[in-house]
Design a protein around this motif. Structure first.
Motif, PDB file in Angstrom:
ATOM      1  N   PHE A  26       0.900  -0.952   0.054  1.00 25.86           N
ATOM      2  CA  PHE A  26      -0.059   0.050  -0.127  1.00 25.86           C
ATOM      3  C   PHE A  26       0.710   1.093   0.019  1.00 25.86           C
ATOM      4  CE2 PHE A  26      -2.352   3.329   2.287  1.00 25.86           C
ATOM      5  CZ  PHE A  26      -3.658   3.311   1.431  1.00 25.86           C
ATOM      6  N   CYS A  27       0.679   2.187  -1.049  1.00 29.54           N
ATOM      7  CA  CYS A  27       1.544   3.313  -1.102  1.00 29.54           C
ATOM      8  C   CYS A  27       3.267   2.852  -1.029  1.00 29.54           C
ATOM      9  CB  CYS A  27       1.377   4.318  -0.275  1.00 29.54           C
ATOM     10  SG  CYS A  27      -0.507   5.049  -0.265  1.00 29.54           S
ATOM     11  N   SER A  28       3.331   1.843  -1.674  1.00 24.78           N
ATOM     12  CA  SER A  28       4.799   1.406  -1.733  1.00 24.78           C
ATOM     13  C   SER A  28       5.265   1.029  -0.499  1.00 24.78           C
ATOM     14  CB  SER A  28       5.920   2.531  -2.219  1.00 24.78           C
ATOM     15  OG  SER A  28       5.323   2.903  -3.696  1.00 24.78           O
ATOM     16  N   LEU A  29       4.551   0.668   0.576  1.00 23.85           N
ATOM     17  CA  LEU A  29       4.892   0.060   1.833  1.00 23.85           C
ATOM     18  C   LEU A  29       4.466  -1.097   2.018  1.00 23.85           C
ATOM     19  CD1 LEU A  29       3.769   3.148   4.091  1.00 23.85           C
ATOM     20  CD2 LEU A  29       6.066   2.677   3.080  1.00 23.85           C
ATOM     21  N   ARG A  30       4.848  -2.067   2.705  1.00 23.20           N
ATOM     22  CA  ARG A  30       4.412  -3.472   3.248  1.00 23.20           C
ATOM     23  C   ARG A  30       3.707  -3.266   4.618  1.00 23.20           C
ATOM     24  NH1 ARG A  30       7.337  -9.455   2.776  1.00 23.20           N
ATOM     25  NH2 ARG A  30       7.538  -8.757   0.599  1.00 23.20           N
ATOM     26  N   ILE A  31       2.789  -3.493   4.399  1.00 20.97           N
ATOM     27  CA  ILE A  31       1.791  -3.282   5.533  1.00 20.97           C
ATOM     28  C   ILE A  31       1.298  -4.752   6.083  1.00 20.97           C
ATOM     29  CG2 ILE A  31      -0.515  -2.323   6.593  1.00 20.97           C
ATOM     30  CD1 ILE A  31       1.462  -0.219   5.776  1.00 20.97           C
ATOM     31  N   GLU A  32       1.709  -4.988   7.314  1.00 20.98           N
ATOM     32  CA  GLU A  32       1.155  -6.364   7.988  1.00 20.98           C
ATOM     33  C   GLU A  32      -0.414  -6.283   8.015  1.00 20.98           C
ATOM     34  OE1 GLU A  32       1.361  -8.481  12.290  1.00 20.98           O
ATOM     35  OE2 GLU A  32       2.972  -7.149  11.643  1.00 20.98           O
ATOM     36  N   VAL A  33      -1.099  -7.431   7.690  1.00 15.72           N
ATOM     37  CA  VAL A  33      -2.396  -7.533   7.701  1.00 15.72           C
ATOM     38  C   VAL A  33      -2.623  -8.796   8.382  1.00 15.72           C
ATOM     39  CG1 VAL A  33      -4.380  -7.605   6.245  1.00 15.72           C
ATOM     40  CG2 VAL A  33      -2.806  -6.214   5.462  1.00 15.72           C
ATOM     41  N   GLY A  34      -3.241  -8.795   9.504  1.00 23.83           N
ATOM     42  CA  GLY A  34      -3.603  -9.962  10.486  1.00 23.83           C
ATOM     43  C   GLY A  34      -4.881 -10.592   9.853  1.00 23.83           C
ATOM     44  N   ALA A  35      -5.246 -11.677  10.416  1.00 21.00           N
ATOM     45  CA  ALA A  35      -6.359 -12.469  10.115  1.00 21.00           C
ATOM     46  C   ALA A  35      -7.628 -11.550  10.516  1.00 21.00           C
ATOM     47  CB  ALA A  35      -6.385 -13.804  10.859  1.00 21.00           C
ATOM     48  N   GLY A  36      -8.584 -11.443   9.550  1.00 17.70           N
ATOM     49  CA  GLY A  36      -9.788 -10.674   9.981  1.00 17.70           C
ATOM     50  C   GLY A  36      -9.725  -9.289   9.785  1.00 17.70           C
ATOM     51  N   VAL A  37      -8.598  -8.719   9.766  1.00 23.00           N
ATOM     52  CA  VAL A  37      -8.201  -7.228   9.529  1.00 23.00           C
ATOM     53  C   VAL A  37      -8.589  -6.873   8.015  1.00 23.00           C
ATOM     54  CG1 VAL A  37      -6.693  -5.442   9.816  1.00 23.00           C
ATOM     55  CG2 VAL A  37      -6.770  -7.321  11.428  1.00 23.00           C
ATOM     56  N   PHE A  38      -9.152  -5.760   8.102  1.00 24.59           N
ATOM     57  CA  PHE A  38      -9.510  -5.097   6.603  1.00 24.59           C
ATOM     58  C   PHE A  38      -8.426  -4.885   5.784  1.00 24.59           C
ATOM     59  CE2 PHE A  38     -10.262  -1.202   3.900  1.00 24.59           C
ATOM     60  CZ  PHE A  38     -11.599  -1.788   3.294  1.00 24.59           C
ATOM     61  N   VAL A  39      -8.353  -5.411   4.780  1.00 26.98           N
ATOM     62  CA  VAL A  39      -7.169  -5.249   3.785  1.00 26.98           C
ATOM     63  C   VAL A  39      -7.358  -3.968   3.122  1.00 26.98           C
ATOM     64  CG1 VAL A  39      -5.982  -6.415   1.698  1.00 26.98           C
ATOM     65  CG2 VAL A  39      -7.340  -7.829   3.292  1.00 26.98           C
ATOM     66  N   PRO A  40      -6.190  -3.323   3.251  1.00 28.99           N
ATOM     67  CA  PRO A  40      -6.129  -1.769   2.473  1.00 28.99           C
ATOM     68  C   PRO A  40      -6.165  -1.926   0.836  1.00 28.99           C
ATOM     69  CG  PRO A  40      -3.871  -2.356   3.278  1.00 28.99           C
ATOM     70  CD  PRO A  40      -4.784  -3.376   3.895  1.00 28.99           C
ATOM     71  N   ARG A  41      -6.889  -1.045   0.660  1.00 28.04           N
ATOM     72  CA  ARG A  41      -7.304  -1.197  -1.171  1.00 28.04           C
ATOM     73  C   ARG A  41      -6.462  -0.054  -1.932  1.00 28.04           C
ATOM     74  NH1 ARG A  41     -10.491  -4.818   1.903  1.00 28.04           N
ATOM     75  NH2 ARG A  41     -12.627  -5.117   0.966  1.00 28.04           N
ATOM     76  N   ARG A  42      -6.026  -0.453  -3.030  1.00 24.03           N
ATOM     77  CA  ARG A  42      -5.442   0.592  -3.695  1.00 24.03           C
ATOM     78  C   ARG A  42      -6.036   2.031  -4.032  1.00 24.03           C
ATOM     79  NH1 ARG A  42      -4.052   1.583  -9.397  1.00 24.03           N
ATOM     80  NH2 ARG A  42      -2.092   2.471  -9.446  1.00 24.03           N
ATOM     81  N   ARG A  43      -7.355   1.887  -4.047  1.00 21.18           N
ATOM     82  CA  ARG A  43      -8.175   2.911  -4.213  1.00 21.18           C
ATOM     83  C   ARG A  43      -8.000   4.203  -3.262  1.00 21.18           C
ATOM     84  NH1 ARG A  43     -12.420  -0.725  -3.411  1.00 21.18           N
ATOM     85  NH2 ARG A  43     -13.294  -0.658  -1.319  1.00 21.18           N
ATOM     86  N   THR A  44      -7.581   3.500  -2.206  1.00 23.83           N
ATOM     87  CA  THR A  44      -7.455   4.467  -1.017  1.00 23.83           C
ATOM     88  C   THR A  44      -6.327   5.381  -0.845  1.00 23.83           C
ATOM     89  OG1 THR A  44      -8.848   2.974   0.335  1.00 23.83           O
ATOM     90  CG2 THR A  44      -7.532   4.478   1.655  1.00 23.83           C
ATOM     91  N   GLU A  45      -5.498   4.836  -1.987  1.00 24.04           N
ATOM     92  CA  GLU A  45      -4.154   5.790  -2.327  1.00 24.04           C
ATOM     93  C   GLU A  45      -4.629   7.255  -2.595  1.00 24.04           C
ATOM     94  OE1 GLU A  45      -1.530   3.870  -4.497  1.00 24.04           O
ATOM     95  OE2 GLU A  45      -1.206   2.177  -3.145  1.00 24.04           O
ATOM     96  N   LEU A  46      -5.876   7.305  -3.150  1.00 16.42           N
ATOM     97  CA  LEU A  46      -6.385   8.663  -3.646  1.00 16.42           C
ATOM     98  C   LEU A  46      -6.475   9.637  -2.238  1.00 16.42           C
ATOM     99  CD1 LEU A  46      -7.510  10.891  -5.293  1.00 16.42           C
ATOM    100  CD2 LEU A  46      -9.814   9.806  -5.133  1.00 16.42           C
ATOM    101  N   LEU A  47      -7.024   9.115  -1.442  1.00 17.00           N
ATOM    102  CA  LEU A  47      -7.418   9.770   0.015  1.00 17.00           C
ATOM    103  C   LEU A  47      -5.995  10.056   0.745  1.00 17.00           C
ATOM    104  CD1 LEU A  47      -9.871   8.758   2.897  1.00 17.00           C
ATOM    105  CD2 LEU A  47      -7.582   8.957   3.356  1.00 17.00           C
TER     106      LEU A  47
END
Length: 281
Positions: free
Chosen positions: A75-96
């Motif tokens: 996400f935004c060229s970063l590696r973001i840890e995503v645990g089980a059940g956690v909302f996965v960051p979407r590429r569209r949010t890069e606009l925000l």
């Protein structure tokens, strides 16, 4: 008499897991993964052993989100840890994020620091991206889901960020009132009746509170808009994501909260964000 060997040999070894790129791609493609080749590469790059790659491949083929399988999302060229059940960051949010960075740089230029809040933070991806882009940031994140809070704490630790668990602004320290320059609130905005229509990766594997925005999808936004001006610094802004058809209503909700509202879109990302700014003194 039949010949009997003096000693019995060991049982034959089970076949090695098929974890070549071609084999993983074929397994994922057969399961209906549209981006099978790219996903196979990510799995093989992440797995420490062929056995782990085989397990990851089986989980992905069974429908578990790739990000939950490998434990991270880009996400935004970063590696973001995503645990089980956690909302996965979407590429569209890069606009925000892009809009928030532009606003944050104004605060940096004026005061040499910027106060950022990532509300409904999920994994903390937005806050982490803002801190990485802006530098001198006082970063706070908040979410109601304990799994998300734990995940976000790991993702924003390097930026010196603090994570708070609670319901929207009630989670934040009172000292932040009237000081926030950038309030990124990626609130849930799927109408309740449409949650069942989401892809199974979201519907079955992400927390419902991260998806369900009430009857018209804007209930959580209304709650944010009602209090945002009290938390924003003069000239500070709140940024939310919305569906294209919700944008005008969302802008009106922010305006009713005393904010100057505008809408931004990005056709390439398929993204719409609404920005509400507290008028300067």
């Amino acid at each position: 008499m039949p010949h009997t060997p003096e000693t019995a040999g060991p049982p034959p070894a089970p076949p090695a897991p098929q974890t070549s790129h071609a084999a993983v791609t074929a397994r994922l493609r057969a399961a209906g993964c549209v981006f099978a080749e790219d996903e196979a590469r990510i799995i093989l790059d992440t797995a420490a052993t062929p056995a782990e790659a085989a397990v990851m491949t089986a989980e992905r083929a069974a429908g578990r989100p790739l990000e939950h399988v490998v434990g991270w999302a880009e996400f935004c060229s970063l590696r973001i840890e995503v645990g089980a059940g956690v909302f996965v960051p979407r590429r569209r949010t890069e606009l925000l994020v892009r809009e928030a960075v532009a606003l944050g740089r104004g605060a940096l230029a004026a005061r040499g620091r910027v106060v950022v809040v990532d509300l409904c933070c999920g994994s903390g991806a937005v806050g982490a991206a803002l801190a990485a882009a802006l530098g001198r940031t006082e970063l706070h994140a908040a979410d109601l889901d304990p799994a998300a809070v734990a995940c976000a704490a790991r993702n924003i630790a390097a930026a010196g960020g603090r994570v708070h668990r609670g319901d929207l602004f009630a989670a934040l320290p009172d000292a932040l009132r009237g000081t926030v320059d950038v309030l990124a609130a990626n609130v849930p905005y799927v109408p309740t009746g449409a949650v069942a229509l989401l892809p199974s990766e979201a519907r079955d594997h992400e927390a419902r509170i991260a998806l369900d925005g009430g009857p018209d999808g804007l209930d959580v936004l209304r709650r944010v808009a009602a209090d945002a001006a009290r938390w924003l610094a003069p000239g500070g802004s709140v940024l939310v994501e919305a569906g294209e058809r919700q944008a005008d209503t969302a802008a009106g909700i922010l305006a009713e909260g005393g904010l100057l509202a505008r809408t931004v879109t990005d056709d390439d990302l398929g993204a719409t964000a609404v920005v509400g700014t507290r008028p300067p003194r």
